[in-house]
Design a protein around this motif. Structure first.
Motif, PDB file in Angstrom:
ATOM      1  N   ARG A   1       0.815  -1.204   0.000  1.00  0.00           N
ATOM      2  CA  ARG A   1       0.000   0.000   0.000  1.00  0.00           C
ATOM      3  C   ARG A   1       0.852   1.259   0.000  1.00  0.00           C
ATOM      4  O   ARG A   1       2.048   1.202   0.250  1.00  0.00           O
ATOM      5  CB  ARG A   1      -0.945   0.007   1.188  1.00  0.00           C
ATOM      6  N   GLY A   2       0.186   2.365  -0.327  1.00  0.00           N
ATOM      7  CA  GLY A   2       0.898   3.639  -0.367  1.00  0.00           C
ATOM      8  C   GLY A   2       1.188   4.101   1.038  1.00  0.00           C
ATOM      9  O   GLY A   2       0.447   3.818   1.961  1.00  0.00           O
TER      10      GLY A   2
ATOM     11  N   GLY B   1      -0.070   9.601   3.915  1.00  0.00           N
ATOM     12  CA  GLY B   1       0.246  11.015   3.816  1.00  0.00           C
ATOM     13  C   GLY B   1      -0.948  11.826   4.246  1.00  0.00           C
ATOM     14  O   GLY B   1      -1.825  11.310   4.906  1.00  0.00           O
ATOM     15  N   GLU B   2      -0.972  13.076   3.873  1.00  0.00           N
ATOM     16  CA  GLU B   2      -2.153  13.860   4.207  1.00  0.00           C
ATOM     17  C   GLU B   2      -2.875  14.252   2.937  1.00  0.00           C
ATOM     18  O   GLU B   2      -2.796  15.371   2.466  1.00  0.00           O
ATOM     19  CB  GLU B   2      -1.747  15.087   5.013  1.00  0.00           C
ATOM     20  N   GLY B   3      -3.557  13.312   2.345  1.00  0.00           N
ATOM     21  CA  GLY B   3      -4.397  13.608   1.203  1.00  0.00           C
ATOM     22  C   GLY B   3      -3.696  13.556  -0.145  1.00  0.00           C
ATOM     23  O   GLY B   3      -4.344  13.486  -1.165  1.00  0.00           O
TER      24      GLY B   3
ATOM     25  N   ASP C   1      -1.441  11.968  -3.194  1.00  0.00           N
ATOM     26  CA  ASP C   1      -1.261  10.621  -3.737  1.00  0.00           C
ATOM     27  C   ASP C   1       0.205  10.200  -3.694  1.00  0.00           C
ATOM     28  O   ASP C   1       1.082  11.031  -3.824  1.00  0.00           O
ATOM     29  CB  ASP C   1      -1.754  10.583  -5.177  1.00  0.00           C
ATOM     30  N   ALA C   2       0.412   8.912  -3.530  1.00  0.00           N
ATOM     31  CA  ALA C   2       1.756   8.337  -3.605  1.00  0.00           C
ATOM     32  C   ALA C   2       2.765   9.211  -2.871  1.00  0.00           C
ATOM     33  O   ALA C   2       3.762   9.658  -3.405  1.00  0.00           O
ATOM     34  CB  ALA C   2       2.177   8.155  -5.051  1.00  0.00           C
TER      35      ALA C   2
ATOM     36  N   MET D   1       6.536   6.487  -1.775  1.00  0.00           N
ATOM     37  CA  MET D   1       6.858   5.402  -0.859  1.00  0.00           C
ATOM     38  C   MET D   1       5.704   4.394  -0.793  1.00  0.00           C
ATOM     39  O   MET D   1       4.543   4.775  -0.843  1.00  0.00           O
ATOM     40  CB  MET D   1       7.125   5.949   0.539  1.00  0.00           C
ATOM     41  N   ILE D   2       6.068   3.139  -0.683  1.00  0.00           N
ATOM     42  CA  ILE D   2       5.066   2.102  -0.472  1.00  0.00           C
ATOM     43  C   ILE D   2       5.470   1.261   0.725  1.00  0.00           C
ATOM     44  O   ILE D   2       6.628   1.268   1.151  1.00  0.00           O
ATOM     45  CB  ILE D   2       4.912   1.166  -1.691  1.00  0.00           C
TER      46      ILE D   2
ATOM     47  N   SER E   1      -5.371   2.361   5.706  1.00  0.00           N
ATOM     48  CA  SER E   1      -4.254   3.146   5.211  1.00  0.00           C
ATOM     49  C   SER E   1      -4.625   3.764   3.874  1.00  0.00           C
ATOM     50  O   SER E   1      -5.521   3.325   3.182  1.00  0.00           O
ATOM     51  CB  SER E   1      -3.064   2.239   5.038  1.00  0.00           C
ATOM     52  N   LYS E   2      -3.900   4.800   3.500  1.00  0.00           N
ATOM     53  CA  LYS E   2      -4.154   5.485   2.250  1.00  0.00           C
ATOM     54  C   LYS E   2      -3.728   4.602   1.092  1.00  0.00           C
ATOM     55  O   LYS E   2      -2.687   3.982   1.129  1.00  0.00           O
ATOM     56  CB  LYS E   2      -3.330   6.769   2.204  1.00  0.00           C
ATOM     57  N   SER E   3      -4.503   4.599   0.085  1.00  0.00           N
ATOM     58  CA  SER E   3      -4.100   3.893  -1.111  1.00  0.00           C
ATOM     59  C   SER E   3      -4.099   4.869  -2.268  1.00  0.00           C
ATOM     60  O   SER E   3      -5.144   5.328  -2.687  1.00  0.00           O
ATOM     61  CB  SER E   3      -5.064   2.756  -1.396  1.00  0.00           C
ATOM     62  N   PRO E   4      -2.928   5.210  -2.775  1.00  0.00           N
ATOM     63  CA  PRO E   4      -2.874   6.167  -3.860  1.00  0.00           C
ATOM     64  C   PRO E   4      -3.364   5.571  -5.170  1.00  0.00           C
ATOM     65  O   PRO E   4      -3.467   6.271  -6.149  1.00  0.00           O
ATOM     66  CB  PRO E   4      -1.405   6.546  -3.956  1.00  0.00           C
ATOM     67  N   TRP E   5      -3.632   4.288  -5.199  1.00  0.00           N
ATOM     68  CA  TRP E   5      -3.999   3.668  -6.458  1.00  0.00           C
ATOM     69  C   TRP E   5      -5.484   3.349  -6.544  1.00  0.00           C
ATOM     70  O   TRP E   5      -5.906   2.419  -7.197  1.00  0.00           O
ATOM     71  CB  TRP E   5      -3.128   2.447  -6.707  1.00  0.00           C
TER      72      TRP E   5
ATOM     73  N   LEU F   1      -7.258   0.006  -5.090  1.00  0.00           N
ATOM     74  CA  LEU F   1      -6.493  -0.971  -4.326  1.00  0.00           C
ATOM     75  C   LEU F   1      -7.096  -1.136  -2.938  1.00  0.00           C
ATOM     76  O   LEU F   1      -6.981  -0.282  -2.096  1.00  0.00           O
ATOM     77  CB  LEU F   1      -5.060  -0.440  -4.192  1.00  0.00           C
TER      78      LEU F   1
END
Ligand SMILES: [Zn+2]
Ligand SMILES: [Zn+2]
Lengths: 344, 185
Positions: A198-199, A202-204, A206-207, A211-212, B43-47, B50
């Motif tokens: 997972r990513g 952070g605070e809103g 993306d990516a 880091m993952i 948790s945040k998922s930027p994708w 996912l």
């Protein structure tokens, strides 16, 4: 010395390793079923055992932090250092944080489970980190009886932690894989094997910082050693793919990437105002420059310290006073400039 | 069909995912699905799409979509030690105490099968001493691993050979020899 000031194995891809163990006291309900008074009694039992353990280690006074006594800035800083979760701050009654000397190991008390022991290390060091946290748990278990059964191992509030109670994870910097657009494919592959990608939180944005996080999902029916061995292999695989993706990215057009990285460094060195989002994006690019062994790049430990040190909580804590958003952006830019200048 | 998360709105988003070789379905309303993607539930998922492999919380117990034949535990079961009811367990996805594991074992087994792929803990020697020995020897190995260019090439060579990419392997072997020659002069 705290983990982020060190450089560990596979540091060109792996930023840090983290292991946590969930444990509960026998004969006491799990934290979410307890009244404030009962929570405090659990906290006191765990704290007293912890004091004994640290005293037997012959160490100086341990750090004991009761979360309900913390101000906003301190709690925010702990969340940015990934020591506590933001969810934990919603209700802080009876919760505390016990820190072993050295700041890399600790115990969270009365989160989802009575004890969440954790250890963090720099780079990829799953076995070393697991060794630390397992030893901490064993020392505590000499003084406290933990809930466990023959059939199911350690018993936890959520059935996704039952068994070993172990969650092992590694934080990776993967700008190459993200630009190549292959994260989703990797994530699917890991999910099928019972591991998660997972990513980074952070605070809103993306990516966050490219880091993952890779971690095990299965805690029951596999030994700790197996979990670590498998995860270690996955991390090595992903790291290897990242190195290839980076090299391909670079070789595709060296001046273009060097220009992008150089401009990022320039902005970091000369800006007067910088938001967290912009800083993370630029620091990630500079880290990529370091990873590609381009000349005149800051050290990994400087970059790691900045990744953690530019959050609003840590920033205000270091300044020793609350700062409004604009002052934060100013202070952030100043810290980055100074850290980079002294490191190159 | 109701949303699995809030159990209030209609579920308009349906997803399938394979976890531990078991097919898993999620039925969510738009609000909960986007909350999930924005990381409010974990948790945040930027994708975007996912999902966490196993959602903690109510969906863990399949509530309210549990297949009737799987509901082996009789209704109105309450844990004698902490007083948690089956309903509370399904609502929170959390057990109340260690006794709950026995009280709700029939309900838990399918959850373990789905979320963990196993239903039984592996016993390792109880004293942690052997464990500490394992991690100590393994961590010495970790520390001794140099991350030099030559080491990296060697590990790439191993993976190239594993996937039977002999052309790449030959290239890597040459590169390693080149480096070895450089370092010996
Ligand atoms: Zn909903
Ligand atoms: Zn119970």
């Amino acid at each position: 010395m705290t983990w982020y000031l060190q450089e560990g194995p596979e540091n060109d891809v792996v930023i840090s390793t983290r292991i946590r163990l969930a444990r509960n006291l026998k004969d006491v309900s799990f934290p979410w079923r307890l009244s404030p008074v009962e929570l405090e009694s659990v906290r006191d039992r765990v704290t007293s055992a912890f004091r004994d353990v640290v005293r037997d280690m012959g160490s100086e006074r341990p750090v004991i932090v009761e979360l309900n006594t913390l101000g906003d800035i301190e709690s925010c800083a702990l969340a940015e250092k990934r020591i506590i979760s933001r969810a934990m701050l919603k209700d802080t009654r009876g919760k505390s944080l016990l820190l072993y000397p050295g700041e890399s190991d600790g115990i969270l008390v009365n989160e989802e489970d009575h004890l969440r022991l954790y250890s963090v290390g720099a780079g990829l060091c799953l076995f070393k980190t697991a060794g630390c946290v397992i030893k901490c748990a064993a020392d505590m278990e000499k003084r406290l009886s933990f809930a466990k059964s023959d059939r199911l191992g350690y018993l936890t509030a959520c059935p996704t932690n039952t068994g070993t109670g172990m969650r092992a994870s590694a934080m990776l910097h993967v700008p190459g894989l993200i630009r190549a657009g292959v994260i989703k494919r990797l994530a699917d592959r890991l999910t099928k094997a019972g591991y998660a990608l997972r990513g980074a939180e952070g605070e809103g944005s993306d990516a966050y910082g490219d880091m993952i996080q890779l971690s095990n999902q299965v805690t029951l029916g596999v030994s700790e050693e197996q979990i670590l061995t498998d995860l270690d292999r996955f991390v090595h695989d992903v790291a290897e793919e990242e190195r290839k993706a980076r090299r391909a990215l670079y070789e595709n057009d060296p001046p273009a990437l060097e220009d992008e990285i150089g401009r990022a460094k320039g902005k970091l060195l000369f800006s007067r105002l910088m938001t967290t989002e912009e800083a993370m994006r630029l620091l990630s690019l500079v880290r990529l420059g370091k990873e590609l062994e381009l000349p005149e790049m800051p050290s990994y430990s400087t970059l790691q310290e900045l990744f953690i040190g530019i959050g609003e909580g840590v920033l205000q804590q270091a300044a020793g006073k609350p700062l409004d958003p604009r002052n934060r952006d100013e202070e952030r830019a100043r810290r980055i400039r100074e850290a980079l200048r002294s490191s190159m | 069909m109701l949303c699995q998360k809030c159990m209030q709105n209609d579920a308009t988003i349906h997803m399938t995912q394979v976890v531990n070789h078991v097919k898993e379905e999620y039925h969510l309303c738009r609000a909960c699905a986007s909350a999930l993607q924005n990381g409010e539930m974990g948790s945040k998922s930027p994708w975007g799409d996912l999902f966490e492999p196993v959602l903690p919380g109510p969906s863990l117990f399949g509530y309210p979509f549990s297949r009737p034949d799987r509901r082996a535990a009789p209704k109105r079961v309450v844990c004698p030690q902490c007083g948690e009811s089956e309903r509370e367990l399904r609502d929170t996805g959390l057990l109340g105490c260690s006794q709950c594991y026995e009280t709700f074992l029939d309900l838990l087994i399918p959850v373990f099968r789905r979320a963990q792929g196993h239903t039984q803990h592996i016993q390792v020697p109880d004293d942690s001493a052997s464990w500490i020995a394992i991690t100590e020897s393994a961590s010495k190995e970790e520390e001794n691993k140099p991350t030099s260019e030559i080491e990296q090439l060697r590990s790439e060579l191993r993976t190239a050979v594993e996937r039977e990419d002999y052309k790449e392997a030959a290239r890597l072997r040459d590169a390693i020899h080149e480096l070895e020659r450089e370092s010996s002069t």
